[in-house]
Motif scaffolding. Structure first.
Motif, mmCIF file in Angstrom:
data_model
loop_
_atom_site.group_PDB
_atom_site.id
_atom_site.type_symbol
_atom_site.label_atom_id
_atom_site.label_comp_id
_atom_site.label_asym_id
_atom_site.label_seq_id
_atom_site.Cartn_x
_atom_site.Cartn_y
_atom_site.Cartn_z
ATOM 1 N N ARG A 1 0.944 -1.526 -0.112
ATOM 2 C CA ARG A 1 0.064 -0.120 0.057
ATOM 3 C C ARG A 1 0.852 1.352 -0.318
ATOM 4 N NH1 ARG A 1 -4.667 -0.731 3.175
ATOM 5 N NH2 ARG A 1 -5.610 -1.390 1.196
ATOM 6 N N LEU B 1 -12.885 8.038 -6.691
ATOM 7 C CA LEU B 1 -12.692 6.660 -6.791
ATOM 8 C C LEU B 1 -13.630 6.055 -6.894
ATOM 9 C CD1 LEU B 1 -11.785 6.173 -2.672
ATOM 10 C CD2 LEU B 1 -9.828 6.660 -5.398
ATOM 11 N N ILE C 1 -7.714 0.149 0.035
ATOM 12 C CA ILE C 1 -8.697 1.898 1.575
ATOM 13 C C ILE C 1 -7.519 2.309 0.714
ATOM 14 C CG2 ILE C 1 -8.809 1.592 3.693
ATOM 15 C CD1 ILE C 1 -9.965 -1.180 4.307
ATOM 16 N N ILE C 2 -7.858 3.775 1.109
ATOM 17 C CA ILE C 2 -6.777 5.037 1.347
ATOM 18 C C ILE C 2 -6.362 4.999 2.370
ATOM 19 C CG2 ILE C 2 -6.680 7.177 0.633
ATOM 20 C CD1 ILE C 2 -7.383 5.454 -1.932
ATOM 21 N N LEU D 1 -4.456 10.850 2.168
ATOM 22 C CA LEU D 1 -5.767 11.698 2.019
ATOM 23 C C LEU D 1 -4.783 13.584 2.460
ATOM 24 C CD1 LEU D 1 -7.940 9.877 4.063
ATOM 25 C CD2 LEU D 1 -8.500 10.609 1.321
ATOM 26 N N ASN E 1 -16.773 8.883 -3.231
ATOM 27 C CA ASN E 1 -16.830 7.298 -3.641
ATOM 28 C C ASN E 1 -17.633 7.027 -3.818
ATOM 29 O OD1 ASN E 1 -15.885 4.869 -3.421
ATOM 30 N ND2 ASN E 1 -16.587 4.864 -1.809
ATOM 31 N N HIS F 1 -20.143 4.149 -3.242
ATOM 32 C CA HIS F 1 -19.734 2.642 -2.444
ATOM 33 C C HIS F 1 -21.392 2.157 -2.387
ATOM 34 C CE1 HIS F 1 -19.341 -0.134 0.891
ATOM 35 N NE2 HIS F 1 -20.710 0.329 1.265
ATOM 36 N N HIS F 2 -21.282 1.206 -3.108
ATOM 37 C CA HIS F 2 -22.031 0.251 -3.512
ATOM 38 C C HIS F 2 -22.958 -0.767 -2.731
ATOM 39 C CE1 HIS F 2 -18.514 -1.781 -3.271
ATOM 40 N NE2 HIS F 2 -18.869 -2.951 -4.175
ATOM 41 N N GLY G 1 -17.814 -1.369 3.813
ATOM 42 C CA GLY G 1 -16.824 -2.131 3.248
ATOM 43 C C GLY G 1 -16.780 -3.395 1.938
ATOM 44 N N HIS H 1 -19.935 10.119 -1.326
ATOM 45 C CA HIS H 1 -19.456 10.447 -0.162
ATOM 46 C C HIS H 1 -18.943 11.358 -0.606
ATOM 47 C CE1 HIS H 1 -17.120 7.167 1.043
ATOM 48 N NE2 HIS H 1 -17.997 6.194 0.808
ATOM 49 N N VAL I 1 -14.381 11.018 0.647
ATOM 50 C CA VAL I 1 -13.180 9.852 1.458
ATOM 51 C C VAL I 1 -12.523 10.876 1.937
ATOM 52 C CG1 VAL I 1 -11.726 8.783 1.239
ATOM 53 C CG2 VAL I 1 -13.527 8.851 -0.722
ATOM 54 N N THR I 2 -13.259 9.932 3.670
ATOM 55 C CA THR I 2 -12.581 10.866 5.260
ATOM 56 C C THR I 2 -11.633 9.264 5.374
ATOM 57 O OG1 THR I 2 -13.845 9.317 6.331
ATOM 58 C CG2 THR I 2 -13.627 11.907 5.874
ATOM 59 N N ALA I 3 -10.683 8.953 6.445
ATOM 60 C CA ALA I 3 -10.495 8.488 6.728
ATOM 61 C C ALA I 3 -10.955 6.988 7.355
ATOM 62 C CB ALA I 3 -8.854 8.964 7.989
ATOM 63 N N ASP I 4 -11.838 7.399 8.308
ATOM 64 C CA ASP I 4 -13.108 6.597 8.254
ATOM 65 C C ASP I 4 -13.309 6.435 7.335
ATOM 66 O OD1 ASP I 4 -13.860 8.578 10.182
ATOM 67 O OD2 ASP I 4 -12.547 7.062 10.983
ATOM 68 N N LEU I 5 -13.654 4.332 6.494
ATOM 69 C CA LEU I 5 -13.871 3.889 5.646
ATOM 70 C C LEU I 5 -15.664 4.434 5.372
ATOM 71 C CD1 LEU I 5 -13.067 2.177 3.669
ATOM 72 C CD2 LEU I 5 -13.438 -0.118 4.844
HETATM 73 N N1 LIG Z 1 -9.824 5.936 3.902
HETATM 74 C C1 LIG Z 1 -10.425 5.323 3.024
HETATM 75 N N2 LIG Z 1 -10.331 5.071 1.677
HETATM 76 C C2 LIG Z 1 -11.617 3.991 1.191
HETATM 77 C C3 LIG Z 1 -12.810 4.616 1.307
HETATM 78 C C4 LIG Z 1 -13.263 5.253 2.209
HETATM 79 O O1 LIG Z 1 -14.343 5.630 2.327
HETATM 80 N N3 LIG Z 1 -12.228 5.800 3.504
HETATM 81 N N4 LIG Z 1 -13.909 3.676 0.526
HETATM 82 C C5 LIG Z 1 -13.572 2.749 -0.507
HETATM 83 C C6 LIG Z 1 -14.001 2.109 -1.421
HETATM 84 N N5 LIG Z 1 -14.830 0.979 -0.569
HETATM 85 C C7 LIG Z 1 -16.755 0.528 -0.739
HETATM 86 O O2 LIG Z 1 -16.781 1.512 -2.002
HETATM 87 C C8 LIG Z 1 -13.796 -0.180 -0.532
HETATM 88 C C9 LIG Z 1 -12.781 -1.023 -0.790
HETATM 89 C C10 LIG Z 1 -12.262 -1.542 -0.107
HETATM 90 C C11 LIG Z 1 -12.243 -2.117 0.927
HETATM 91 C C12 LIG Z 1 -11.265 -3.649 1.363
HETATM 92 O O3 LIG Z 1 -11.767 -4.075 2.840
HETATM 93 N N6 LIG Z 1 -9.964 -3.542 0.737
HETATM 94 C C13 LIG Z 1 -9.136 -4.763 0.622
HETATM 95 C C14 LIG Z 1 -8.810 -4.972 0.108
HETATM 96 C C15 LIG Z 1 -9.543 -5.876 -0.719
HETATM 97 C C16 LIG Z 1 -9.013 -6.857 -2.436
HETATM 98 O O4 LIG Z 1 -8.268 -6.089 -2.927
HETATM 99 O O5 LIG Z 1 -9.638 -7.053 -3.377
HETATM 100 C C17 LIG Z 1 -8.143 -3.514 1.301
HETATM 101 O O6 LIG Z 1 -8.134 -2.242 0.584
HETATM 102 O O7 LIG Z 1 -7.310 -4.608 2.563
HETATM 103 C C18 LIG Z 1 -13.124 -1.528 1.240
HETATM 104 C C19 LIG Z 1 -14.473 -0.930 0.607
HETATM 105 C C20 LIG Z 1 -12.216 3.557 -1.034
HETATM 106 N N7 LIG Z 1 -11.232 3.311 -0.460
#
Ligand SMILES: Nc1nc2c(c(=O)[nH]1)N[C@@H](CN(C=O)c1ccc(C(=O)N[C@@H](CCC(=O)O)C(=O)O)cc1)CN2
Length: 308
Positions: free
Chosen positions: A174, A194, A200-201, A206, A215, A217-218, A226, A246, A248-252
């Motif tokens: 990452r 996104l 995950i960012i 950020l 982003n 989200h579905h 998640g 929405h 994007v913040t540190a909180d997923l």
């Molecule tokens: N800091 C943030 N990062 C991201 C957000 C966010 O709101 N804040 N939204 C996601 C998008 N997302 C759902 O819409 C999402 C994407 C990925 C994951 C996840 O668990 N990913 C795993 C890896 C999965 C894989 O490699 O197939 C991971 O990153 O460890 C959850 C939600 C985008 N990022």
């Protein structure tokens, strides 16, 4: 003598909103402000713009509470020669009105499309929808690049004449991947979208990117945060599925919501059906959210938004 065909009373052709007709007018400006609410704000802004020779085209305002809250206002105005004077107008507004009211503001030219980068993984419907709407002129933006952690969509994206960068990213690499992506984005974009980017960012990204991220989200948040929301929805037996755009913040998946929508489902649909039905909602929701951001219609208030 020819007689005119009988006119029938019917819905008149809807007129395009003024922002569409004047969106490409080089003298069309947008002012988005927020500050502590108090008397005199509207008057001060109006007096400033009139003094600059600007004509207010639209004005929308909102106060979060009866006094003592936060005041928000979005103003569209027409000012001949804005392009040449925008920076001076911004400095003058900052030194006078914004300083007096301790105001946060953005002052933009409608004529200058925002620079946008799109990040995607393997799922194509959202990124291709954004590129298609951009090509049709529905989304007034300059898509400067698409970045993906998979190579799958390179040909489709490049068919729109948009640069495609493959930066392999997983949870295991990452930091390295984000550093490479930041090198591509930093200073080059006004917005990052996104479009089903499934990584995950980090807070480091950020803080370093220098632009907001939107982003899609579905799911109909806050349900099913998640990964894998459609399978979770099927398991739960919900009667509505949806999508949420929405910031994007540190909180997923917990950033300020810009737009949402839903579609009815029932026991007849299995998870692939939900994925298919949900994709249409995702595309509609994301394009509306992006358009509203591009038009400077979205103000953030805490973890919520005000969309003018
Ligand atoms: N800091 C943030 N990062 C991201 C957000 C966010 O709101 N804040 N939204 C996601 C998008 N997302 C759902 O819409 C999402 C994407 C990925 C994951 C996840 O668990 N990913 C795993 C890896 C999965 C894989 O490699 O197939 C991971 O990153 O460890 C959850 C939600 C985008 N990022």
């Amino acid at each position: 003598m020819t007689t005119a065909p009988p006119t029938t009373a019917g819905p008149s052709t809807p007129s395009l909103p003024s922002t569409v007709s004047s969106a490409h007018d080089g003298d069309h400006g947008r002012l988005l402000i927020h500050c502590a609410d108090r008397p005199g704000i509207v008057s001060a802004i109006g007096t400033f713009l009139a003094g600059a020779g600007a004509n207010i085209v639209t004005l929308d305002q909102f106060s979060t509470a009866e006094g003592g809250g936060t005041f928000f206002q979005r103003t569209e105005f027409h000012l001949p020669g804005l392009t040449a004077t925008r920076e001076e107008l911004e400095r003058s507004f900052a030194a006078t009105v914004a300083d007096e009211f301790d105001m946060q503001f953005t002052l933009t030219e409608a004529r200058k499309p925002k620079r946008v980068a799109i990040m995607v993984s393997k799922t194509d419907h959202c990124v291709l929808d954004l590129l298609w709407r951009n090509r049709r002129g529905e989304l007034d933006m300059n898509v400067v690049m698409v970045i993906s952690n998979h190579p799958d969509l390179a040909t489709d994206v490049r068919s729109f004449g948009v640069p495609f960068f493959h930066v392999p990213a997983t949870r295991d690499n990452r930091a390295e991947a984000e550093a490479r992506i930041l090198d591509l984005l930093r200073g080059n974009v006004d917005l990052v979208v996104l479009a089903r980017y499934m990584q995950i960012i980090t807070p480091t990204f950020l803080e370093g990117v220098g632009a907001p991220l939107i982003n899609i989200h579905h799911s109909f948040l806050p349900a099913f945060i998640g990964a894998g929301p459609y399978a979770k929805a099927r398991e739960r037996g919900v009667k509505l599925i949806g999508a949420t755009a929405h910031y994007v913040t540190a909180d997923l998946d917990e950033g300020p919501i810009i737009e949402q929508d839903v579609v009815r489902v029932d026991h007849r649909q299995d998870t692939p059906d939900l994925v298919r039905m949900g994709a249409d909602v995702e595309r509609a929701v994301l394009s509306r959210a992006v358009r509203w951001h591009l038009e400077d219609r979205v103000a953030v208030h805490g973890n919520t938004t005000i969309v003018f």
